[in-house]
Design a protein around this motif. Sequence first.
Motif, PDB file in Angstrom:
ATOM      1  N   ALA A 261     -16.411 -60.258 -55.844  1.00 33.55           N
ATOM      2  CA  ALA A 261     -17.423 -59.814 -56.979  1.00 33.55           C
ATOM      3  C   ALA A 261     -16.631 -58.247 -57.547  1.00 33.55           C
ATOM      4  O   ALA A 261     -16.862 -57.875 -58.836  1.00 33.55           O
ATOM      5  CB  ALA A 261     -18.702 -59.394 -56.500  1.00 33.55           C
ATOM      6  N   GLN A 262     -16.157 -57.611 -56.718  1.00 31.99           N
ATOM      7  CA  GLN A 262     -15.433 -56.391 -57.147  1.00 31.99           C
ATOM      8  C   GLN A 262     -14.321 -56.731 -58.217  1.00 31.99           C
ATOM      9  O   GLN A 262     -14.018 -55.835 -59.110  1.00 31.99           O
ATOM     10  CB  GLN A 262     -14.513 -55.666 -56.017  1.00 31.99           C
ATOM     11  CG  GLN A 262     -15.618 -55.171 -55.055  1.00 31.99           C
ATOM     12  CD  GLN A 262     -15.130 -54.217 -53.834  1.00 31.99           C
ATOM     13  OE1 GLN A 262     -14.096 -54.515 -53.687  1.00 31.99           O
ATOM     14  NE2 GLN A 262     -15.868 -53.415 -53.475  1.00 31.99           N
ATOM     15  N   ALA A 263     -14.013 -57.694 -58.343  1.00 29.20           N
ATOM     16  CA  ALA A 263     -12.749 -58.119 -59.345  1.00 29.20           C
ATOM     17  C   ALA A 263     -13.339 -58.905 -60.459  1.00 29.20           C
ATOM     18  O   ALA A 263     -12.724 -59.136 -61.324  1.00 29.20           O
ATOM     19  CB  ALA A 263     -11.505 -59.125 -58.394  1.00 29.20           C
ATOM     20  N   GLY A 264     -14.713 -58.974 -60.550  1.00 32.84           N
ATOM     21  CA  GLY A 264     -15.230 -59.781 -61.563  1.00 32.84           C
ATOM     22  C   GLY A 264     -15.807 -58.682 -62.523  1.00 32.84           C
ATOM     23  O   GLY A 264     -15.140 -57.539 -62.743  1.00 32.84           O
ATOM     24  N   ASN A 265     -16.553 -59.004 -63.460  1.00 28.97           N
ATOM     25  CA  ASN A 265     -17.122 -58.299 -64.613  1.00 28.97           C
ATOM     26  C   ASN A 265     -18.313 -57.615 -64.500  1.00 28.97           C
ATOM     27  O   ASN A 265     -18.914 -57.134 -65.540  1.00 28.97           O
ATOM     28  CB  ASN A 265     -17.076 -59.126 -66.059  1.00 28.97           C
ATOM     29  CG  ASN A 265     -18.099 -60.249 -65.801  1.00 28.97           C
ATOM     30  OD1 ASN A 265     -19.064 -60.373 -65.041  1.00 28.97           O
ATOM     31  ND2 ASN A 265     -17.897 -61.310 -66.737  1.00 28.97           N
ATOM     32  N   GLY A 266     -18.759 -57.510 -63.264  1.00 24.66           N
ATOM     33  CA  GLY A 266     -20.030 -56.496 -63.021  1.00 24.66           C
ATOM     34  C   GLY A 266     -21.183 -57.376 -62.740  1.00 24.66           C
ATOM     35  O   GLY A 266     -22.197 -56.714 -62.646  1.00 24.66           O
ATOM     36  N   ASP A 267     -21.207 -58.779 -62.930  1.00 25.60           N
ATOM     37  CA  ASP A 267     -22.560 -59.501 -62.940  1.00 25.60           C
ATOM     38  C   ASP A 267     -22.635 -60.305 -61.680  1.00 25.60           C
ATOM     39  O   ASP A 267     -23.659 -61.057 -61.556  1.00 25.60           O
ATOM     40  CB  ASP A 267     -22.441 -60.562 -64.078  1.00 25.60           C
ATOM     41  CG  ASP A 267     -21.495 -61.191 -64.171  1.00 25.60           C
ATOM     42  OD1 ASP A 267     -20.488 -61.232 -63.194  1.00 25.60           O
ATOM     43  OD2 ASP A 267     -21.434 -62.422 -64.940  1.00 25.60           O
TER      44      ASP A 267
END
Length: 285
Positions: A261-267
């Motif tokens: 999730a840390q490499a995602g877009n914050g959702d």
Amino acid sequence: MPTNQQRREAAKRKLERQIVRRAEKAKRRRIVGSVAVVGVVAIVAGAVWWIVSSNSGDDAASDASPSSAPPTPEVTIPTERAPMPKRPTPLANPVACDYKNDAGKQASKKVNKPEGKDVSSNGTVNVVLKSTAGDIPLTLDRALAPCAVQSFISLSQQGYFNDTKCHRLGTTGLQMLQCGDPEASGMGGPGYTMPDEAFKEIKYGRGILAMAKTQQPNSGGSQFFMVYGEAELPADYSVFGSISDEGLKVLDKVAKAGANAQAGNGDGTGPPNTEVKFTGVTVNA
């Protein structure tokens, strides 16, 4: 020195500001973003509880920084398939598909647009996505979304999906794996868009295959998502097929390994920890 209550309130306000910024960023990202709010709410609830709990001790304990983040919760996956949607009124056969150039965007991978004339709206097509995580057999249904099926077959036969990675996995609230972007950024596409083929009776759930899109109408391209669990989505995304039991086992395995999730877009979504890279696609039209 601030009291424990003041520290808890300050931590909560800080977290709320971070969530707002993440949500604003997520709105600008490509597709299915609005529904990921369900997962964000769950993450926020857990994070707030963790902050309050970690600050509930004495002054010395509350002043210390936490040594690590809370553990990732175990992924719970429903086993029952969602019923396949059915159009209340069948489409004409054949149909015309208006594939338009995606204004201002270059194709992530050079391909030709599909043929949009006299597209069949009858019958099914068997496809196998061969991936590094295992084979994912699909059944494409022309009666549900003939233009999406036509495009998917065309891209597959042109090798568009080969060597591309699935870039987005959701494990809470929105349980799906999103693929079809050669850039693996959520922003890539084939250089053209297709008409929306969704209808209000659509429900999403385990086993459903659907097209991704932005919040703009008729903005689908090459990205698609495979639902392996829960997905409380508005009926905006064209369903164009289903995932086999064999394919769902592969998705379940990938989901249980979690997402970064840390490499995602914050959702709350992000690249799967188990890489899913397509090595080829077979089409039995």
